[in-house]
Design a protein around this motif. Sequence first.
Motif, PDB file in Angstrom:
ATOM      1  N   PHE A 120       0.818  -1.214   0.000  1.00  0.00           N
ATOM      2  CA  PHE A 120       0.000   0.000   0.000  1.00  0.00           C
ATOM      3  C   PHE A 120       0.854   1.268   0.000  1.00  0.00           C
ATOM      4  O   PHE A 120       0.369   2.335  -0.363  1.00  0.00           O
ATOM      5  CB  PHE A 120      -0.940   0.002   1.205  1.00  0.00           C
ATOM      6  N   GLU A 121       2.105   1.172   0.410  1.00  0.00           N
ATOM      7  CA  GLU A 121       3.005   2.315   0.368  1.00  0.00           C
ATOM      8  C   GLU A 121       3.501   2.575  -1.060  1.00  0.00           C
ATOM      9  O   GLU A 121       3.925   3.682  -1.385  1.00  0.00           O
ATOM     10  CB  GLU A 121       4.229   2.075   1.262  1.00  0.00           C
ATOM     11  N   LEU A 122       3.421   1.538  -1.889  1.00  0.00           N
ATOM     12  CA  LEU A 122       4.047   1.585  -3.209  1.00  0.00           C
ATOM     13  C   LEU A 122       3.053   1.712  -4.360  1.00  0.00           C
ATOM     14  O   LEU A 122       3.424   2.168  -5.448  1.00  0.00           O
ATOM     15  CB  LEU A 122       4.895   0.320  -3.418  1.00  0.00           C
ATOM     16  N   ALA A 123       1.813   1.307  -4.136  1.00  0.00           N
ATOM     17  CA  ALA A 123       0.852   1.263  -5.259  1.00  0.00           C
ATOM     18  C   ALA A 123      -0.576   1.307  -4.748  1.00  0.00           C
ATOM     19  O   ALA A 123      -0.850   1.074  -3.561  1.00  0.00           O
ATOM     20  CB  ALA A 123       1.061  -0.022  -6.066  1.00  0.00           C
ATOM     21  N   HIS A 124      -1.486   1.620  -5.650  1.00  0.00           N
ATOM     22  CA  HIS A 124      -2.900   1.338  -5.433  1.00  0.00           C
ATOM     23  C   HIS A 124      -3.120  -0.130  -5.774  1.00  0.00           C
ATOM     24  O   HIS A 124      -2.371  -0.718  -6.572  1.00  0.00           O
ATOM     25  CB  HIS A 124      -3.780   2.181  -6.356  1.00  0.00           C
ATOM     26  N   ILE A 125      -4.141  -0.729  -5.222  1.00  0.00           N
ATOM     27  CA  ILE A 125      -4.500  -2.096  -5.583  1.00  0.00           C
ATOM     28  C   ILE A 125      -5.870  -2.077  -6.250  1.00  0.00           C
ATOM     29  O   ILE A 125      -6.837  -1.575  -5.682  1.00  0.00           O
ATOM     30  CB  ILE A 125      -4.499  -3.034  -4.363  1.00  0.00           C
ATOM     31  N   VAL A 126      -5.917  -2.576  -7.471  1.00  0.00           N
ATOM     32  CA  VAL A 126      -7.162  -2.647  -8.233  1.00  0.00           C
ATOM     33  C   VAL A 126      -7.564  -4.112  -8.319  1.00  0.00           C
ATOM     34  O   VAL A 126      -6.824  -4.941  -8.855  1.00  0.00           O
ATOM     35  CB  VAL A 126      -6.993  -2.042  -9.636  1.00  0.00           C
TER      36      VAL A 126
END
Length: 208
Positions: A120-126
Amino acid sequence: MIGVLGGSFDPVHYGHLRCALEISSALQLQQVRFIPGGIPPHREVPTANSDQRIAMLELALANTEIFVVDDSEIRREGVSYMVTTLESLTAETGETPICLLLGMDAFAGLPSWHEWQRLFELAHIVVMQRPGAGRDFESVLQNEVVSRQAEDLQELQASHAGRILFCGVSQLDISSSAIRKMLSEGISPRYLLPDGVLEYIHSNRIYI
């Protein structure tokens, strides 16, 4: 935003491609990177070797400009952890937000991933949600959904990372394992994967 779709791609098929196309359109993604895993931590070692899986991906993606093959996990030594992949990609792309694309089953298993909360620090999750799919998550993941869920693209675009978006995709009941089984039994999987990929499989006698 850039989409990241990981997997063994053993072989790549229309289930992968159609979902990636729908998500890229819905989220207005600049690019979708297909990242074949090297040494997978959660599944068996792929049947096709690394060069073969990359070749099949290149054939499948050849006519879609925003789809690209990223061999970073295969080139990296050791077990392929997504958190490591995203760290490298973030260093490369700078301020461009990254969307990690996951199927519902993969998302439900997220707490078993290496350093999963750092994702969650590195990307959004879809989360690619097929019609009728439920949302039965263990409590630690459900807590993340409650605090991080975005309702639409605008909410996703408002931050650099850390949101979760459920995005509907078409129901295509296709799996790499089923294709491998069909090929091993002499049954044609035509129309489940691109013709060029199927021709490559036959030419190289993979799964047969």
